[in-house]
Design a protein around this motif. Structure first.
Motif, mmCIF file in Angstrom:
data_model
loop_
_atom_site.group_PDB
_atom_site.id
_atom_site.type_symbol
_atom_site.label_atom_id
_atom_site.label_comp_id
_atom_site.label_asym_id
_atom_site.label_seq_id
_atom_site.Cartn_x
_atom_site.Cartn_y
_atom_site.Cartn_z
ATOM 1 N N LEU A 7 0.807 -1.217 0.000
ATOM 2 C CA LEU A 7 0.000 0.000 0.000
ATOM 3 C C LEU A 7 0.839 1.265 0.000
ATOM 4 C CD1 LEU A 7 -2.804 -0.942 2.563
ATOM 5 C CD2 LEU A 7 -2.929 -0.944 0.070
ATOM 6 N N ARG A 8 2.140 1.112 0.226
ATOM 7 C CA ARG A 8 2.981 2.305 0.290
ATOM 8 C C ARG A 8 2.967 3.067 -1.035
ATOM 9 N NH1 ARG A 8 7.292 0.027 1.699
ATOM 10 N NH2 ARG A 8 7.128 0.394 3.957
ATOM 11 N N THR A 9 3.120 2.356 -2.141
ATOM 12 C CA THR A 9 3.198 3.032 -3.457
ATOM 13 C C THR A 9 1.899 3.736 -3.826
ATOM 14 O OG1 THR A 9 4.887 1.484 -4.207
ATOM 15 C CG2 THR A 9 3.662 2.687 -5.905
ATOM 16 N N PRO A 10 0.735 3.028 -3.800
ATOM 17 C CA PRO A 10 -0.491 3.745 -4.184
ATOM 18 C C PRO A 10 -0.851 4.870 -3.219
ATOM 19 C CG PRO A 10 -0.997 1.555 -3.344
ATOM 20 C CD PRO A 10 0.475 1.604 -3.548
ATOM 21 N N LEU A 11 -0.576 4.690 -1.942
ATOM 22 C CA LEU A 11 -0.882 5.757 -1.000
ATOM 23 C C LEU A 11 0.016 6.973 -1.211
ATOM 24 C CD1 LEU A 11 -1.506 3.771 2.320
ATOM 25 C CD2 LEU A 11 -3.192 4.908 0.874
ATOM 26 N N THR A 12 1.286 6.698 -1.535
ATOM 27 C CA THR A 12 2.195 7.813 -1.841
ATOM 28 C C THR A 12 1.716 8.571 -3.075
ATOM 29 O OG1 THR A 12 4.058 6.604 -0.874
ATOM 30 C CG2 THR A 12 4.571 8.414 -2.375
ATOM 31 N N ALA A 13 1.275 7.803 -4.088
ATOM 32 C CA ALA A 13 0.763 8.443 -5.316
ATOM 33 C C ALA A 13 -0.491 9.254 -5.022
ATOM 34 C CB ALA A 13 0.483 7.373 -6.367
ATOM 35 N N ARG A 43 -1.271 10.661 -2.159
ATOM 36 C CA ARG A 43 -0.901 11.863 -1.427
ATOM 37 C C ARG A 43 -0.327 12.915 -2.376
ATOM 38 N NH1 ARG A 43 1.884 9.690 2.223
ATOM 39 N NH2 ARG A 43 3.966 9.941 1.291
ATOM 40 N N ALA A 44 0.486 12.478 -3.342
ATOM 41 C CA ALA A 44 1.055 13.424 -4.317
ATOM 42 C C ALA A 44 -0.040 14.063 -5.153
ATOM 43 C CB ALA A 44 2.064 12.698 -5.196
ATOM 44 N N ASP A 45 -1.012 13.253 -5.590
ATOM 45 C CA ASP A 45 -2.121 13.801 -6.390
ATOM 46 C C ASP A 45 -2.943 14.792 -5.574
ATOM 47 O OD1 ASP A 45 -1.403 12.379 -8.627
ATOM 48 O OD2 ASP A 45 -2.748 10.693 -8.213
ATOM 49 N N LEU A 46 -3.173 14.470 -4.305
ATOM 50 C CA LEU A 46 -3.939 15.386 -3.458
ATOM 51 C C LEU A 46 -3.186 16.695 -3.236
ATOM 52 C CD1 LEU A 46 -5.362 12.895 -0.790
ATOM 53 C CD2 LEU A 46 -6.639 14.125 -2.569
ATOM 54 N N ASP A 47 -1.869 16.609 -3.042
ATOM 55 C CA ASP A 47 -1.074 17.831 -2.896
ATOM 56 C C ASP A 47 -1.128 18.671 -4.159
ATOM 57 O OD1 ASP A 47 -0.365 17.171 -0.320
ATOM 58 O OD2 ASP A 47 1.561 16.264 -0.878
ATOM 59 N N THR A 48 -1.097 17.987 -5.305
ATOM 60 C CA THR A 48 -1.173 18.711 -6.585
ATOM 61 C C THR A 48 -2.491 19.465 -6.708
ATOM 62 O OG1 THR A 48 0.261 17.089 -7.652
ATOM 63 C CG2 THR A 48 -1.122 18.449 -9.089
ATOM 64 N N LEU A 49 -3.585 18.760 -6.336
ATOM 65 C CA LEU A 49 -4.896 19.407 -6.415
ATOM 66 C C LEU A 49 -5.015 20.562 -5.422
ATOM 67 C CD1 LEU A 49 -7.239 16.294 -6.751
ATOM 68 C CD2 LEU A 49 -6.631 17.923 -8.544
ATOM 69 N N ARG A 50 -4.361 20.415 -4.260
ATOM 70 C CA ARG A 50 -4.471 21.444 -3.232
ATOM 71 C C ARG A 50 -3.614 22.669 -3.545
ATOM 72 N NH1 ARG A 50 -1.330 22.275 1.120
ATOM 73 N NH2 ARG A 50 -0.262 20.286 0.774
ATOM 74 N N ILE A 51 -2.447 22.447 -4.100
ATOM 75 C CA ILE A 51 -1.504 23.558 -4.294
ATOM 76 C C ILE A 51 -1.737 24.274 -5.624
ATOM 77 C CG2 ILE A 51 0.937 24.137 -4.542
ATOM 78 C CD1 ILE A 51 1.542 21.800 -2.675
ATOM 79 N N HIS A 52 -1.995 23.480 -6.652
ATOM 80 C CA HIS A 52 -2.053 24.064 -7.996
ATOM 81 C C HIS A 52 -3.499 24.224 -8.459
ATOM 82 C CE1 HIS A 52 2.286 23.490 -8.328
ATOM 83 N NE2 HIS A 52 2.100 22.220 -7.925
ATOM 84 N N LEU A 73 -6.298 9.385 -9.007
ATOM 85 C CA LEU A 73 -6.721 9.144 -7.633
ATOM 86 C C LEU A 73 -7.731 7.992 -7.549
ATOM 87 C CD1 LEU A 73 -7.152 12.709 -6.089
ATOM 88 C CD2 LEU A 73 -5.703 10.872 -5.205
ATOM 89 N N ALA A 74 -8.687 7.965 -8.488
ATOM 90 C CA ALA A 74 -9.699 6.906 -8.488
ATOM 91 C C ALA A 74 -9.057 5.543 -8.727
ATOM 92 C CB ALA A 74 -10.760 7.201 -9.544
ATOM 93 N N ARG A 75 -8.097 5.495 -9.682
ATOM 94 C CA ARG A 75 -7.416 4.211 -9.947
ATOM 95 C C ARG A 75 -6.618 3.756 -8.714
ATOM 96 N NH1 ARG A 75 -6.749 6.503 -15.156
ATOM 97 N NH2 ARG A 75 -4.737 7.401 -14.530
ATOM 98 N N ALA A 76 -5.927 4.700 -8.062
ATOM 99 C CA ALA A 76 -5.150 4.343 -6.880
ATOM 100 C C ALA A 76 -6.070 3.876 -5.741
ATOM 101 C CB ALA A 76 -4.315 5.540 -6.419
ATOM 102 N N GLU A 95 -8.180 -0.486 -2.400
ATOM 103 C CA GLU A 95 -9.326 -1.281 -1.975
ATOM 104 C C GLU A 95 -9.166 -2.740 -2.388
ATOM 105 O OE1 GLU A 95 -14.200 -1.353 -2.505
ATOM 106 O OE2 GLU A 95 -13.000 0.256 -3.399
ATOM 107 N N ALA A 96 -8.677 -2.943 -3.630
ATOM 108 C CA ALA A 96 -8.486 -4.321 -4.111
ATOM 109 C C ALA A 96 -7.426 -5.048 -3.293
ATOM 110 C CB ALA A 96 -8.111 -4.308 -5.591
#
Length: 444
Positions: free
Chosen positions: A233-239, A241-250, A264-267, A272-273
């Motif tokens: 879960l480390r990789t998808p969760l990191t991705a 978090r990065a996507d959320l930061d992108t949406l929040r900052i930019h 985000l939906a795919r991750a 979940e899977a």
């Protein structure tokens, strides 16, 4: 009391010896009482017979004055009651018949009867009532015999208890040498109680071993779940978090924002899977034999096909008439077949899937053929491992679908094999044992 406490802490052999001595004491006491009663009656009868013979001899006038040792004779006038004849101590006035009286502290057996002599005499003749067999002098002899009998009984109980408790000693020695994790012990034979105790202990060891194994499996499943979840879960969760930061900052344009949201939906679907698959793997590790049920194979395949029919693909179920039922875990076997079907739909993009089931040689075989894009032959084995994805797999999967199939196949005493299918896609062959005895395989 201290005596019962000592007996309670004594060995079984000592208890048998004590019990034998106690039983012998009871028998000796009962025998002594019974013998005393018999001898007392016998003494009374002998005294009466002796008294009869003396009385018969004394009725002759010429013998009436004969002195007899230990015999008292007293004659009284029937009219005046005066003593007209006496030999030895004077006997009391007694009515006709036989009585036991005490004269000068000594018991006498006395016979009183009328005699037609000198105007009528009431003659009383008595003899000492001392018992020959029950005399006070024999009491030490009886006591000694009783003590010797009790000691002999205790000694025999001690000697005979040795062979009798030998199986119990053997059982104790075997129990003391059992190693950690042992689930059986050698049988003990020779005494029914020892055999029953040995069988009961073996059954208890089996239950303890099963409980220990279940605890170990639970701990292992929890550790595997935590380790795999942390790693995968480390990789998808990191991705995410990065996507959320992108949406929040930019302040992204609409098309780029939509692309980040799709990532985000795919991750999220992958997380979940993975969590769902890890939970299913842990459940498989904790499968218990007593949870198995009879599974109607035809009904299971029909239900899986109906649930996946909304995908738009053609799903055909073909089963032999004698397909019947098998013992297994309904949820686990259904999960295995469902994963094979979803694998063909999602990763193979198949439009036609054929489910065929037949049984023979003690094995139920379920074959899933599809017309999808298949899988390279060199990946047919590797994709069965955990977190292994094929080169043709669609994005977003957990990499655990086929690993779950392999786990359930092993639990059901069978296996899974991938190969090229006749429809142009992939063929998955799932085998399940039809024996009611569960497989000993425990997936890890």
């Amino acid at each position: 009391m201290w005596v019962p406490r000592i007996i309670r802490s004594a060995s079984l052999r000592t208890r048998v010896a004590v019990a034998s001595a106690a039983a012998a004491s009871a028998v000796v006491a009962a025998f002594t009482i019974l013998t005393s009663l018999v001898l007392a009656n016998n003494d009374a009868a002998q005294l009466d017979r002796r008294l009869d013979s003396i009385v018969d001899a004394s009725m002759f006038p010429e013998q009436l004055q004969d002195p007899r040792r230990g015999v008292l004779t007293t004659g009284r006038s029937r009219s005046t009651g005066e003593v007209v004849f006496q030999r030895g101590f004077q006997l009391p006035v007694l009515p006709p018949g036989t009585q036991t009286v005490e004269v000068n502290g000594v018991e006498y057996r006395v016979r009183t009867l009328p005699v037609d002599q000198e105007g009528g005499v009431l003659m009383s003749i008595g003899i000492r009532a001392d018992s020959i067999l029950l005399s006070a002098g024999r009491i030490p002899e009886y006591t000694l015999v009783g003590l010797v009998t009790v000691l002999i009984a205790g000694g025999l109980g001690w000697l005979l208890a040795g062979p009798a408790i030998r199986p119990l000693r053997k059982l104790t020695e075997q129990t003391a040498t059992l190693g950690e994790g042992s689930d059986s012990m050698p049988g003990v034979r020779g005494v029914r109680e020892a055999e029953e105790l040995s069988d009961a202990m073996s059954a208890m060891l089996h239950r303890l071993a099963a409980a220990q194994q279940a605890t170990t499996n639970s701990l292992q499943a929890a550790q595997d779940f935590a380790a795999n979840a942390t790693h995968e879960l480390r990789t998808p969760l990191t991705a995410m978090r990065a996507d959320l930061d992108t949406l929040r900052i930019h302040d992204l344009p609409e098309d780029e924002r939509a692309e980040v949201v799709a990532d985000l939906a795919r991750a999220q679907r992958r997380v979940e899977a993975i969590i769902t698959a890890l939970g299913q793997l842990a459940s498989g590790q904790l499968a218990q034999v007593e949870d198995r049920e009879l599974i109607d194979v035809a009904d299971l395949l029909d239900r899986v096909a109906r649930e996946n029919a909304r995908s738009g693909a053609e799903i055909v179920v073909q089963t032999d008439d004698d397909i019947g039922a098998v013992w297994g875990w309904p949820g686990g076997l259904r999960l295995a077949v469902d994963n094979l079907l979803r694998n063909a739909l999602t990763h193979g993009e198949a439009t036609r899937i054929v489910l065929h089931a037949h049984r023979g040689g003690g094995v139920l075989t379920i074959v899933v053929d599809d017309n999808g894009r298949g899988l390279p032959a060199e990946e047919h084995t590797t994709v069965l491992g955990r977190f292994r994805r094929g080169s043709t797999a669609a994005p977003g999967g957990s990499g655990l679908g086929l690993a779950l199939v392999a786990q359930q196949a092993a639990l059901h005493g069978g296996g899974i094999e991938l190969s090229d299918g006749p429809l142009g896609g992939l063929r998955a062959t799932l085998t399940v044992s039809t024996s009611p005895r569960p497989s000993d395989a425990q997936p890890r």
